[in-house]
Design an enzyme around this catalytic site. Structure first.
Site, short mmCIF file in Angstrom:
data_model
loop_
_atom_site.label_atom_id
_atom_site.label_comp_id
_atom_site.label_asym_id
_atom_site.label_seq_id
_atom_site.Cartn_x
_atom_site.Cartn_y
_atom_site.Cartn_z
N ASP A 92 -8.97 -1.43 6.52
CA ASP A 92 -7.32 -1.40 6.75
C ASP A 92 -7.22 0.13 7.19
O ASP A 92 -7.97 1.16 6.73
CB ASP A 92 -6.52 -1.64 5.60
CG ASP A 92 -5.01 -1.52 6.04
OD1 ASP A 92 -4.82 -1.82 6.94
OD2 ASP A 92 -4.22 -1.48 4.97
N SER A 93 -6.30 0.39 7.88
CA SER A 93 -5.92 1.62 8.51
C SER A 93 -5.26 2.68 7.77
O SER A 93 -5.21 3.82 8.16
CB SER A 93 -5.17 1.59 9.87
OG SER A 93 -3.81 1.02 9.74
N GLY A 94 -4.50 2.29 6.67
CA GLY A 94 -3.68 3.48 6.05
C GLY A 94 -2.12 2.76 6.17
O GLY A 94 -1.24 3.59 5.77
N GLY A 95 -2.04 2.06 7.03
CA GLY A 95 -0.51 1.57 7.23
C GLY A 95 -0.09 0.93 6.02
O GLY A 95 1.37 1.21 5.77
N ASP A 109 -0.56 1.11 11.67
CA ASP A 109 0.78 0.59 12.10
C ASP A 109 1.73 1.07 10.94
O ASP A 109 1.27 1.80 9.83
CB ASP A 109 0.56 -0.91 12.01
CG ASP A 109 0.11 -1.43 10.78
OD1 ASP A 109 -0.49 -0.51 9.86
OD2 ASP A 109 0.40 -2.67 10.36
N GLN A 117 3.98 -6.72 14.13
CA GLN A 117 5.08 -6.33 13.23
C GLN A 117 6.38 -7.30 13.26
O GLN A 117 6.39 -8.25 14.29
CB GLN A 117 5.11 -4.83 13.03
CG GLN A 117 4.13 -4.12 12.38
CD GLN A 117 4.03 -4.50 10.73
OE1 GLN A 117 4.98 -5.23 10.45
NE2 GLN A 117 2.73 -4.24 10.26
N GLY A 123 3.04 -6.99 7.87
CA GLY A 123 4.44 -6.79 7.51
C GLY A 123 4.92 -8.12 6.55
O GLY A 123 6.06 -8.07 6.66
N ASP A 148 -6.74 -11.59 3.25
CA ASP A 148 -7.30 -10.66 2.54
C ASP A 148 -6.19 -10.47 1.48
O ASP A 148 -5.02 -10.67 1.84
CB ASP A 148 -7.54 -9.27 2.99
CG ASP A 148 -6.35 -8.22 3.07
OD1 ASP A 148 -5.85 -8.50 4.21
OD2 ASP A 148 -6.04 -7.66 2.47
#
Length: 375
Positions: free
Chosen positions: A92-95, A146, A194, A221, A271
């Site tokens: 995951d990107s950290g969004g 995101d 989103q 989201g 997940d």
RNA sequence: GGGCAGAUACUCAAGUGGCCAACGAGGGCAGACUGUAAAUCUGCUAGCUUACGCUUUCGGAGGUUCGAAUCCUUCUCUGCCCA
């Protein structure tokens, strides 16, 4: 990366497929255990293979970037080498941290300035450096950077946030395209839909994401506090727009019932921290229903935790598990985490069988009731 | 036999005239948790009541006072010290 769509359920939108990666093939629909800092909490890699039968796990860009840091990960030869997990990894990107660490960050056009939850130090995440970081971590699937807006979000904010996520996606894609994997195997970039809980925004976002024509697509989201029915509505809307020949990943979902319902809407990948976190907090998901193992009523129930699952779940009794939790023993956390993850993987495996057999819809309706029952 | 200290809710333990159904901790019981700042967090824990509130509590008995877990008398028990 290649996605093979095998079967479609006749009475729902559920699909079964195969997702081929350089670290092996994933049978979909699939649940992916969350291993934020490169470790699925309380479960070791061997148990992930043999007991849980995980096919892919998650890591988190924000957490791994802060600790152990990129230098160590690069020296190690990537996360797979570092943590000894030789099957696929998704980062995951950290969004989500933009959402969950809301008090310690500032969102700008360029990116997000974070304050580390560990030492308070300031860091800037941009679409570009997040792509670089995820390249360095070395996940097979890397998520676009995101913004995950909270629920509820007003329309104006949701629209602005979605548009920012889209602009960031373009930048992510550009940087991703300009760079190469570092460790000799392929990496795929997944963009994220989103649009909060607004149909027109979700539609617009899903269309934009679909137009990127990447190897897989994610829906983000959701499961941020909205009612289940709203989540299903948004999810279905997105699935109907996202291409059929690419895997669909619903981020952060969910309860066993949520997973079954969303499989029925056309989702292939899930997940969630629920099986591990709730497991550590004494909530056990079983093939019979949900157990709060700390409750007094299990004190003298010597029946197996979950006979159907076999393995450790059939070996340990409910009474012993309650004892371990009441006594605050580490073994309890381990068994609970393995129980819950095994159950989640069992659930998606069964779902897959039913989709292939063509009777998923009926089975799903029956199972949703069972897995939601509080025992 | 004498002296001193003590006895508070399931446990430990604060409180030494009204703000006390009684701080705090533990234990117990229940709840929450959805791309992990979580082996975390929240609530309840004398009885009745949804609640407001009412009733009975601070070793026993009696007393002082408008009012006592808190002051006095006495009894019981516990610990330590001296014979």
């Amino acid at each position: 990366m290649q996605f093979e769509l095998l079967n479609k359920d006749p009475k729902s939108k559920a699909r079964a497929g195969l997702l081929h990666t350089d670290h092996g093939t994933i049978e979909t629909p699939i649940f992916m255990p969350v291993g934020t800092v490169g470790s699925v909490k309380a479960v070791n890699q061997q148990q992930l293979h043999t007991d849980v039968q995980a096919q892919i796990i998650l890591g988190n860009t924000y957490h791994l970037y802060l600790r152990p840091g990129l230098e160590i990960l690069e020296k190690a030869g990537g996360l797979h080498k570092f943590n000894g997990w030789d099957k696929p990894i998704l980062t995951d990107s950290g969004g989500y941290q933009v959402f969950s660490l809301a008090n310690n960050r500032k969102i700008k056009e360029e990116g997000v300035v974070f304050q580390s939850h560990i030492d308070g130090s300031r860091h800037l995440f941009t679409p570009e450096n997040v792509m670089d970081i995820e390249r360095t971590i070395g996940a097979d699937i890397i998520m676009a950077f995101d913004e995950c807006p909270p629920y509820p979000s007003d329309y104006t904010y949701a629209k602005k946030s979605m548009e920012l996520t889209h602009r960031w996606l373009t930048r992510c894609y550009t940087r991703f395209s300009e760079t190469e994997p570092k460790y000799g195997y392929n990496q795929a970039l997944f963009p994220i839909v989103q649009g909060s809980t607004y149909k027109d925004l979700r539609t617009q976002s899903a269309e934009f994401i679909a137009s990127m024509d990447l190897d897989g697509n994610a829906i983000g989201g959701l499961s941020v506090g909205e009612p289940d029915e709203m989540m299903y509505e948004m999810c279905e809307l997105c699935c109907d727009i996202l291409p059929e020949d690419k895997p669909r990943y619903l981020m952060g979902v969910g309860t066993p019932a949520n997973i079954l319902e969303n499989i029925a809407l056309g989702v292939d990948m899930f997940d969630c921290v629920m099986p591990t976190r709730n497991g550590r907090n004494g909530m056990l998901f079983t093939t019979q229903g949900i157990i709060n193992i700390r409750n007094k009523k299990w004190a003298d129930d010597f029946s197996p935790l979950d006979e159907t699952l076999g393995g450790l779940s059939a070996f340990y009794s409910k009474a012993y598990m309650r004892h371990l939790f009441v006594a605050n023993e580490l073994l309890g956390l381990q068994i609970a985490s393995i129980q819950n993850l095994s159950f989640y993987l069992h659930l998606v495996k069964e779902a897959r069988k039913r989709i292939i057999a063509g009777d998923f819809a009926e089975w799903k309706n029956k199972m949703v009731k069972i897995v939601s029952t509080r025992l």
